[in-house]
Motif scaffolding. Structure first.
Motif, short mmCIF file in Angstrom:
data_model
loop_
_atom_site.label_atom_id
_atom_site.label_comp_id
_atom_site.label_asym_id
_atom_site.label_seq_id
_atom_site.Cartn_x
_atom_site.Cartn_y
_atom_site.Cartn_z
N ALA A 600 0.82 -1.22 0.00
CA ALA A 600 0.00 0.00 0.00
C ALA A 600 0.84 1.26 0.00
CB ALA A 600 -0.95 0.00 1.20
N GLY A 601 2.04 1.19 -0.58
CA GLY A 601 2.91 2.35 -0.68
C GLY A 601 3.62 2.72 0.61
N ARG A 602 3.45 1.92 1.67
CA ARG A 602 4.11 2.23 2.95
C ARG A 602 5.53 1.64 2.94
NH1 ARG A 602 -0.46 1.54 7.73
NH2 ARG A 602 -1.88 3.15 6.95
N VAL A 603 6.33 2.18 2.05
CA VAL A 603 7.68 1.68 1.83
C VAL A 603 8.63 2.86 1.73
CG1 VAL A 603 9.19 0.35 0.31
CG2 VAL A 603 6.79 -0.33 0.58
N ILE A 604 9.77 2.76 2.40
CA ILE A 604 10.85 3.72 2.23
C ILE A 604 12.08 2.94 1.80
CG2 ILE A 604 11.48 3.63 4.69
CD1 ILE A 604 12.31 6.62 4.37
N HIS A 738 -7.01 11.76 -16.26
CA HIS A 738 -5.70 11.82 -15.60
C HIS A 738 -5.88 12.09 -14.10
CE1 HIS A 738 -1.49 12.87 -14.96
NE2 HIS A 738 -1.24 12.37 -16.16
N TRP A 739 -6.77 13.00 -13.76
CA TRP A 739 -6.98 13.32 -12.35
C TRP A 739 -7.63 12.17 -11.60
CZ3 TRP A 739 -11.58 13.90 -9.53
CH2 TRP A 739 -11.41 14.42 -8.25
N LEU A 740 -8.62 11.51 -12.18
CA LEU A 740 -9.30 10.41 -11.50
C LEU A 740 -8.35 9.24 -11.26
CD1 LEU A 740 -12.77 10.32 -13.32
CD2 LEU A 740 -12.32 10.96 -10.94
N ILE A 741 -7.56 8.87 -12.27
CA ILE A 741 -6.66 7.72 -12.12
C ILE A 741 -5.56 8.03 -11.12
CG2 ILE A 741 -5.03 6.25 -13.35
CD1 ILE A 741 -6.76 6.63 -15.85
N ASP A 742 -5.01 9.22 -11.19
CA ASP A 742 -3.97 9.58 -10.22
C ASP A 742 -4.54 9.70 -8.81
OD1 ASP A 742 -1.87 9.53 -11.94
OD2 ASP A 742 -1.80 11.68 -12.31
N ALA A 743 -5.78 10.18 -8.69
CA ALA A 743 -6.40 10.25 -7.36
C ALA A 743 -6.61 8.85 -6.80
CB ALA A 743 -7.74 11.00 -7.45
N GLN A 744 -7.01 7.90 -7.64
CA GLN A 744 -7.16 6.52 -7.19
C GLN A 744 -5.81 5.94 -6.79
OE1 GLN A 744 -9.72 4.56 -6.52
NE2 GLN A 744 -8.33 2.90 -5.98
N GLY A 745 -4.77 6.23 -7.58
CA GLY A 745 -3.44 5.76 -7.23
C GLY A 745 -2.95 6.35 -5.92
N ALA A 746 -3.22 7.63 -5.68
CA ALA A 746 -2.79 8.26 -4.43
C ALA A 746 -3.55 7.69 -3.24
CB ALA A 746 -2.99 9.77 -4.52
N SER A 747 -4.86 7.43 -3.40
CA SER A 747 -5.64 6.90 -2.28
C SER A 747 -5.26 5.47 -1.95
CB SER A 747 -7.13 6.97 -2.62
OG SER A 747 -7.44 6.12 -3.72
N SER A 748 -4.78 4.70 -2.93
CA SER A 748 -4.36 3.32 -2.69
C SER A 748 -2.95 3.22 -2.17
CB SER A 748 -4.49 2.50 -3.98
OG SER A 748 -3.59 2.97 -4.96
N GLY A 749 -2.21 4.32 -2.14
CA GLY A 749 -0.84 4.31 -1.65
C GLY A 749 0.20 4.18 -2.75
N ILE A 750 -0.21 3.80 -3.96
CA ILE A 750 0.75 3.67 -5.06
C ILE A 750 1.32 5.04 -5.41
CG2 ILE A 750 1.03 3.01 -7.48
CD1 ILE A 750 -1.08 0.91 -7.09
N GLY A 751 0.45 6.03 -5.42
CA GLY A 751 0.90 7.39 -5.71
C GLY A 751 0.45 7.86 -7.07
N ALA A 752 0.39 9.18 -7.23
CA ALA A 752 0.04 9.77 -8.51
C ALA A 752 1.18 9.56 -9.50
CB ALA A 752 -0.25 11.26 -8.35
N GLY A 753 0.83 9.62 -10.77
CA GLY A 753 1.84 9.44 -11.82
C GLY A 753 1.69 8.16 -12.59
N ILE A 754 0.61 7.41 -12.36
CA ILE A 754 0.43 6.15 -13.07
C ILE A 754 -0.52 6.28 -14.25
CG2 ILE A 754 0.86 4.80 -10.98
CD1 ILE A 754 -2.15 4.38 -10.72
N ALA A 755 -1.20 7.42 -14.39
CA ALA A 755 -2.19 7.58 -15.44
C ALA A 755 -1.53 7.58 -16.82
CB ALA A 755 -2.99 8.86 -15.24
#
Length: 798
Positions: A600-604, A738-755
């Motif tokens: 869920a994107g909780r990675v450093i 672009h906004w919807l897909i990136d918003a879904q990516g951000a909410s899932s933890g993957i992050g924006a930039g996947i659209a």
């Protein structure tokens, strides 16, 4: 009532195609909303059912063996505890399939976090080597009760006695070990212990974790997992599928409502004389409204009932996840209510939009008002009037030669009085059909803009659906751009040497690079959760992270983080963060945001060198393999496993898009429904244009236009309307997607930039098909209207 039914029946015979399309569109919309409801129920209720029946623990704490967990039961907010149970990490294999597991020594069947048996039986004291597998792990190993598991590198074997559901975090190859319940004797040398806490208030999970870490000490905590993480993993991609279906279903419902509103408004303008006659013979305004309202409610009700019956009867037979979701949903308590409420809400919404348009029919006076002498849309513009003349655009050209398209301003070849010496004028003739068609499309501005807006909405949603499709393709075709540069993860046994293992991996001709790494659980500041601290690659051979923001980590103490971690810690790129691995702190500078599809994107992530500088005890425990172009991961994994002689655990890196394969069929179905809604609006616009052109038919014939030219006017008007809708849908749909897909990516933890938006060629192809398709649909009715007899034309004008 009899007259009302006769008029409705006559109207149905006249508009059979439009009625059929409306019924089909309503059926598709209601089916989408019902499937979205089923997916939401399938995503949430099975895990919730297991958690409730098992009396699941809200927090699981993995600690070292020396930790004293006796005080945890007395903490405020802790209702009961499970364990502590001794644990050991190992690898099991059956029929050539390996999996990393956690052996959990359990003397008796737990009361908190109680496994729910689905096959076989519970542990038997008389069988010290009998174990029970968690369902997801058993499915990955293709194991059944009675199978024998081997422990590579040892002579030990375990016998599968049963398979059970558990509300804990599920097995994920290379990320989360599977859960195996075993007698304490089967865990002779535990590496730690685990204890579960069931809370009186699940909302106080973070506070409970903080208190537990304070009691045990940060150095004693290895990993913390919560019920929220387990629920999110269990819901997985099903919730996303439900969101997609729900979003597009609601959008299509709105588009259908607007299409029905426009269709009724157009029909009212075309039936003003008929409505006046109905009022003249005694129809009240309420009866006129009911004629339109009941007629379209019947269409909507027919489509909704057909969709509900189809989903109920055939939904569970659909192959794949959709069929499974419908089958589970049909067994849930709220299934019957949803089966009636969802279609009823759709019918009521369509009825509301129908009522607004039908209300205008009730206001039509019994005696038709005379039309104004001038056109309501105004006269032709100066450019349009010039275009209808003999001269349009005059462009100066050289005078040396006079081509066939070059004429003087006097029409005879001589230059006009205002022309310079040696310069002639080029006249470009524009067909009258194009000019008049353009004028007809956009002259009535409020009505024209409303038509374009109604046609734009389904096209806009189609653009968003196409963007979702291309984004999924990006996950499969270019995984390195969305945070998956490695195709295989390799874990070696503890007795395997680092250099020998890396050399073995790099000897394979299809392995382009092998990046050594380590991944450990780290406590975040505040000690409320654990995250994944990962060290991959070295400074000389850095791991190719997919960055969406900032820069790569090059220097000491530099790292990149996923969106999920940034949100959890409420930090940004450029901040410093402190975390604890056991009793060793790690202080890192976040210099970039990477696209992280795991955990869920909780990675450093930092380089292995950076982590070893802060904690020299860390050694590589895994290798990420980047394969050569065209290499088959399964074949490479088989060769490496064979070359490792049982010492290597090789797994393919999980791609988030693998679970979204049903989304392709969903997107295709949604595009079909949206295209149907757009077709309804297009037929309405064509019908209105043809009906309004009947008044101008005599004038157009009087000025010498042929039936083909008159047909071209309607075709051009329809094409211009479709072109405007296509351009507007592309201009608004691409940023929205672009906004919807990136918003879904951000909410899932993957992050924006996947659209990933569709290619320009695909957009041009779809837009061209829409415009030419609209023109082709308008050709037949407009040609028929242009060849009407003089008496019919006079009657229509009257």
């Amino acid at each position: 009532m009899r007259a009302t039914l006769r008029w409705a029946h006559s109207d149905l015979r006249t508009h059979r195609g439009e009625a059929l399309f409306l019924v089909l569109a309503t059926a598709g919309i209601v089916a989408s909303l019902l499937l979205a409801t089923a997916l939401f129920g399938y995503a949430t209720n099975p895990w919730q059912r297991v958690f409730t029946q098992a009396r699941g623990a809200h927090v699981w704490l993995h600690t070292d063996r020396a930790a004293d967990t006796g005080e945890l039961a007395s903490l405020d907010g802790v209702q009961s505890v499970a364990g502590p149970y001794p644990t050991a990490s190992t690898t099991v294999a059956v029929r050539g399939t390996r999996a990393s597991v956690e052996l959990r020594g359990t003397a008796e069947r737990p009361d908190v976090g109680r496994p729910l048996l689905t096959a076989g039986h519970w542990l038997d004291a008389g069988d010290p080597d009998g174990v029970v597998l968690e369902t997801r792990l058993a499915r990955a190993l293709l194991a059944q009760p009675g199978d024998t598991l081997t422990l590579p590198g040892t002579s030990r074997t375990l016998t599968v006695l049963g398979i059970a559901d558990s509300p804990e975090r599920r097995y994920r190859p290379g990320e989360q070990p599977g859960l195996v319940w075993a007698p304490p004797a089967a865990v002779p040398d535990p590496g730690g212990q685990v204890i579960g806490l069931r809370l009186t208030d699940p909302g106080e999970t973070d506070y409970a974790v903080q208190r537990a870490v304070t009691v045990l000490g940060a150095g004693a905590i290895g990993q913390v997992s919560t019920w929220e993480q387990a629920r999110a993993e269990a819901q997985g991609d099903n919730r996303l599928l439900g969101q997609v279906l729900g979003l597009f279903g609601l959008g299509a419902l709105l588009a259908a409502g607007l299409a029905v509103h426009g269709a009724i408004g157009t029909r009212i303008r075309g039936h003003l004389r008929d409505i006046s006659v109905l009022k003249a013979i005694g129809f009240t305004p309420g009866q006129v409204v009911r004629v339109f309202l009941l007629q379209h409610l019947a269409y909507a009700l027919l489509g909704a009932v057909a969709a509900a019956a189809t989903v109920q009867a055939l939904g569970s037979r659909v192959p794949g996840r959709l069929g499974d979701a419908v089958g589970v949903w049909q067994g849930l308590p709220g299934h019957t209510i949803a089966l009636f409420v969802v279609p009823a809400c759709a019918v009521l919404f369509i009825g509301a939009t129908t009522g607004l348009a039908a209300w205008r029919a009730g206001r039509v006076p019994p005696v038709p008002l005379p039309r104004p002498a001038g056109a309501q849309a105004g006269g032709l513009s100066v450019a349009a009037r010039r275009a209808l003349g003999l001269r349009m655009f005059r462009m100066p050209v050289g005078a040396r030669g006079r081509g066939p398209g070059v004429r003087g301003s006097d029409g005879a070849g001589a230059p006009g009085a205002g022309a310079s010496s040696g310069v002639r004028e080029l006249e470009v003739r524009v067909p009258p059909a194009l000019v008049l068609g353009w004028h007809k499309a956009f002259a009535r501005r409020p009505r024209s803009f409303a038509t374009v807006a109604r046609l734009t909405l389904p096209l806009l949603l189609i653009v968003v659906a196409m963007s979702a499709w291309t984004t999924i393709d990006r996950f499969h075709s270019r995984p390195e751009q969305i945070g998956l540069p490695a195709a295989l993860t390799v874990r070696a046994d503890t007795d395997a040497g680092e250099r020998g293992t890396r050399a073995l991996l790099e000897r394979d001709p299809q392995v382009a690079a092998a990046y050594p790494g380590v991944e450990v659980a780290a406590l975040v500041p505040g000690q409320t959760a654990t995250i994944a601290l990962r060290g991959l690659g070295t400074r000389e051979d850095p791991y190719p992270y997919a960055l969406a923001e900032g820069r790569r980590a090059h220097g000491p103490d530099e790292a990149v983080a996923g969106q999920g971690l940034l949100d959890l810690l409420e930090v940004e790129v450029g901040d410093w963060v402190r975390m604890t691995v056991g009793d060793r702190p790690q202080i890192l500078h976040i210099v970039g945001r990477s696209i992280e599809p795991e955990n869920a994107g909780r990675v450093i992530s930092a380089s292995l060198d950076t982590l070893q500088e802060n904690d020299p005890r860390l050694r590589p425990t895994l290798y990420q393999l980047r394969l050569a172009a065209g290499a088959d991961p399964d074949e490479v994994a088989g060769r490496l496993a064979e070359a490792g002689h049982g010492r290597l655990d090789v797994h393919a890196v999980a791609n988030p898009a693998d679970g979204l394969s049903p989304l392709r069929a969903v997107v295709l179905g949604l595009i079909a429904v949206l295209a149907l809604v757009g077709l309804i609006e297009l037929l309405t616009a064509i019908g209105g244009t043809v009906r309004e052109s009947e008044r101008d038919l005599l004038a157009l014939k009087a000025i010498g236009l042929s039936p083909r030219q008159i047909t071209g006017i309607t075709v051009t008007a329809t094409g211009c309307t479709a072109l405007a809708a296509v351009l507007l849908a592309a201009a608004l749909g691409l940023p929205l997607a672009h906004w919807l897909i990136d918003a879904q990516g951000a909410s899932s933890g993957i992050g924006a930039g996947i659209a990933q938006v569709p290619s320009p060629a695909l957009l041009v192809l779809v837009g061209t098909a829409a415009v030419f398709g609209a023109a082709a649909l308008a050709a037949v009715p407009s040609a028929r209207a242009a060849r009407r007899r003089l008496a019919d034309t006079l009657s229509a004008v009257a």
